[in-house]
Design a protein around this motif. Structure first.
Motif, short mmCIF file in Angstrom:
data_model
loop_
_atom_site.label_atom_id
_atom_site.label_comp_id
_atom_site.label_asym_id
_atom_site.label_seq_id
_atom_site.Cartn_x
_atom_site.Cartn_y
_atom_site.Cartn_z
N VAL A 231 0.85 -1.10 0.00
CA VAL A 231 0.16 -0.09 -0.09
C VAL A 231 0.78 1.25 0.02
CG1 VAL A 231 -1.95 1.22 1.17
CG2 VAL A 231 -1.84 -1.07 1.19
N VAL A 232 0.64 2.38 -1.00
CA VAL A 232 1.36 3.26 -1.27
C VAL A 232 0.51 4.52 -0.97
CG1 VAL A 232 2.95 4.88 -2.51
CG2 VAL A 232 2.99 2.39 -2.57
N THR A 233 0.79 5.36 0.14
CA THR A 233 0.00 6.72 0.21
C THR A 233 0.88 7.72 0.06
OG1 THR A 233 0.35 6.45 2.55
CG2 THR A 233 -1.61 5.69 1.87
N GLU A 234 0.45 8.94 -0.69
CA GLU A 234 1.44 9.95 -1.33
C GLU A 234 0.66 11.18 -1.05
OE1 GLU A 234 4.31 10.15 -4.81
OE2 GLU A 234 2.29 10.50 -5.50
N ILE A 235 1.17 12.13 -0.52
CA ILE A 235 0.66 13.63 -0.63
C ILE A 235 1.61 14.34 -1.10
CG2 ILE A 235 -0.15 15.64 0.99
CD1 ILE A 235 -0.70 13.52 2.90
N GLY A 236 1.25 15.39 -2.04
CA GLY A 236 1.96 16.11 -2.93
C GLY A 236 2.94 16.93 -2.19
N GLY A 237 4.24 16.87 -2.42
CA GLY A 237 4.95 17.80 -1.64
C GLY A 237 5.60 17.42 -0.18
N VAL A 238 4.91 16.52 0.12
CA VAL A 238 4.81 15.83 1.56
C VAL A 238 5.74 14.73 1.50
CG1 VAL A 238 3.90 15.36 3.76
CG2 VAL A 238 3.04 17.11 2.33
N GLY A 239 5.13 13.64 1.08
CA GLY A 239 6.01 12.54 0.89
C GLY A 239 5.46 11.21 0.45
N ARG A 240 5.73 10.10 0.02
CA ARG A 240 5.37 8.82 -0.61
C ARG A 240 5.51 7.84 0.42
NH1 ARG A 240 7.15 4.76 -3.85
NH2 ARG A 240 5.56 3.73 -5.32
N LEU A 241 4.59 7.52 1.16
CA LEU A 241 4.92 6.44 2.30
C LEU A 241 4.37 5.10 1.62
CD1 LEU A 241 5.05 5.88 5.23
CD2 LEU A 241 2.68 6.41 5.52
N VAL A 242 5.32 3.90 2.03
CA VAL A 242 5.30 2.57 1.51
C VAL A 242 5.15 1.71 2.75
CG1 VAL A 242 5.96 0.68 0.15
CG2 VAL A 242 6.54 3.05 -0.83
N ASN A 243 4.08 0.65 2.64
CA ASN A 243 3.62 -0.09 3.56
C ASN A 243 3.35 -1.43 3.16
OD1 ASN A 243 1.05 -0.94 5.60
ND2 ASN A 243 3.17 -0.51 6.82
N THR A 244 3.68 -2.56 3.94
CA THR A 244 3.06 -3.91 3.47
C THR A 244 2.33 -4.69 4.57
OG1 THR A 244 5.13 -4.19 2.01
CG2 THR A 244 4.13 -6.16 2.60
N ILE A 245 1.44 -5.58 4.07
CA ILE A 245 0.27 -5.93 4.97
C ILE A 245 0.96 -7.41 4.99
CG2 ILE A 245 -2.19 -6.75 5.51
CD1 ILE A 245 -1.74 -3.73 5.35
N VAL A 246 1.01 -7.68 6.29
CA VAL A 246 1.49 -8.99 6.68
C VAL A 246 0.51 -9.95 7.68
CG1 VAL A 246 3.99 -8.70 6.35
CG2 VAL A 246 2.91 -8.37 8.71
N GLY A 247 0.64 -11.04 7.97
CA GLY A 247 -0.15 -11.79 8.71
C GLY A 247 0.12 -11.35 10.13
N GLU A 248 -0.91 -11.44 11.06
CA GLU A 248 -0.29 -11.39 12.59
C GLU A 248 0.33 -12.33 13.02
OE1 GLU A 248 -2.71 -8.70 15.63
OE2 GLU A 248 -3.67 -10.41 15.27
N PRO A 249 1.50 -12.19 13.73
CA PRO A 249 2.23 -13.30 14.54
C PRO A 249 1.46 -14.10 15.50
CG PRO A 249 3.28 -11.34 15.03
CD PRO A 249 2.14 -10.99 13.79
N GLN A 250 1.77 -15.52 15.47
CA GLN A 250 1.21 -16.20 16.52
C GLN A 250 1.74 -15.86 17.92
OE1 GLN A 250 -1.67 -18.09 15.98
NE2 GLN A 250 -1.42 -17.11 14.07
N PRO A 251 0.93 -15.42 18.94
CA PRO A 251 1.57 -15.57 20.24
C PRO A 251 2.28 -16.53 20.81
CG PRO A 251 -0.93 -16.07 20.28
CD PRO A 251 -0.64 -15.97 18.84
N PRO A 252 3.44 -16.57 21.60
CA PRO A 252 4.14 -17.70 22.11
C PRO A 252 3.26 -18.46 22.81
CG PRO A 252 4.68 -15.49 23.05
CD PRO A 252 3.54 -15.08 22.09
N LEU A 253 3.66 -19.64 22.81
CA LEU A 253 2.89 -20.75 23.57
C LEU A 253 3.33 -20.59 25.15
CD1 LEU A 253 3.36 -23.92 21.15
CD2 LEU A 253 1.39 -22.35 21.67
#
Length: 253
Positions: A231-253
């Motif tokens: 997912v890329v969100t961008e605002i002109g003159g301010v910045g281009r922000l890149v992010n990736t969606i991942v699965g939530e890690p499993q809690p430790p046993l």
């Protein structure tokens, strides 16, 4: 000037953007953005988030009209993550959407500020992607904490941009892409409550402090994001922000 914070070789560094678009260290050395781990561009104070502050987005989610008074809620600092970071999608949800938002950073303490004086108290701006997990929403007037406060679900950056470098913050283009497909394309002029109105409203009942961050809401075009999406969100003159969606890690046993 554009400012950022990064980790390079185990050290947290403050950097600026060089004339050729690289990251410039205080000693003058330059790095590419892939050579560092990005942090939020500064350490923020109180984080305010606006709901339903674009009329088209309110209509998009079947609201008759945007609220007459700003709909504001708070976010914890744990929610923030830097440029090129990851955000976790819980396994039990069916709808998690991005939100491209202009972040306004307070530069001077203010209380009971008139709207005509509001910009004097702004230090600068940043791009924010304020993910929402719709499954957890109780109602739009009272967002559940789980909707907006999950760890790492608010990417911010890459840059903090000085206010003097943004000629008109109420005329900036906002765009979002998911895997290269354009989803949002709007302008900050479409806000229901503009930046001066938000600062005047908030400062009418509390003191705003340097480093406080106001997320000013998102336009229409939001869409569900799946694990693996970029997912890329961008605002002109301010910045281009890149992010990736991942699965939530499993809690430790």
């Amino acid at each position: 000037m554009k400012h950022a914070r990064v980790i390079h070789k185990g050290r947290t560094l403050s950097v600026t953007e060089s004339a050729d678009g690289l990251l410039q260290l205080p000693n003058g050395r330059t790095l590419t953005e892939s050579e560092v781990t990005w942090l939020a561009p500064m350490e923020f104070g109180t984080i305010f988030a606006l709901g339903l502050n674009y009329a088209d987005h309110a209509k998009e989610i079947q609201f008759a009209k945007a609220p007459e008074e700003p709909l504001v809620f708070l976010k914890g600092p744990n929610a923030l993550v830097g440029h090129r970071g990851v955000s976790y999608r819980p396994a039990d949800v069916s709808y998690m959407h991005f939100e491209c938002e202009l972040g306004v950073v307070i530069g001077l303490p203010c209380r009971n500020v008139r709207r005509e004086d509001a910009y004097r108290h702004v230090a600068g701006y940043c791009t924010v992607n304020d993910y929402a997990i719709r499954d957890y929403l109780e109602n739009y007037s009272r967002p559940n904490l789980r909707v907006k406060n999950r760890d790492g679900c608010t990417p911010v950056g890459p840059w903090f941009v000085d206010a003097c470098d943004i000629a008109d913050p109420m005329n900036l283009q906002l765009r979002s892409w998911v895997n290269g497909e354009l989803k949002q394309n709007a302008n900050t002029r479409d806000m229901v409550h503009d930046i001066p109105a938000l600062i005047a409203h908030l400062s009418s009942f509390m003191t705003l402090s340097p480093g406080d961050l106001i997320l000013t809401g998102t336009p229409d075009g939001v869409a569900d994001c799946k694990v693996g999406d970029e997912v890329v969100t961008e605002i002109g003159g301010v910045g281009r922000l890149v992010n990736t969606i991942v699965g939530e890690p499993q809690p430790p046993l």
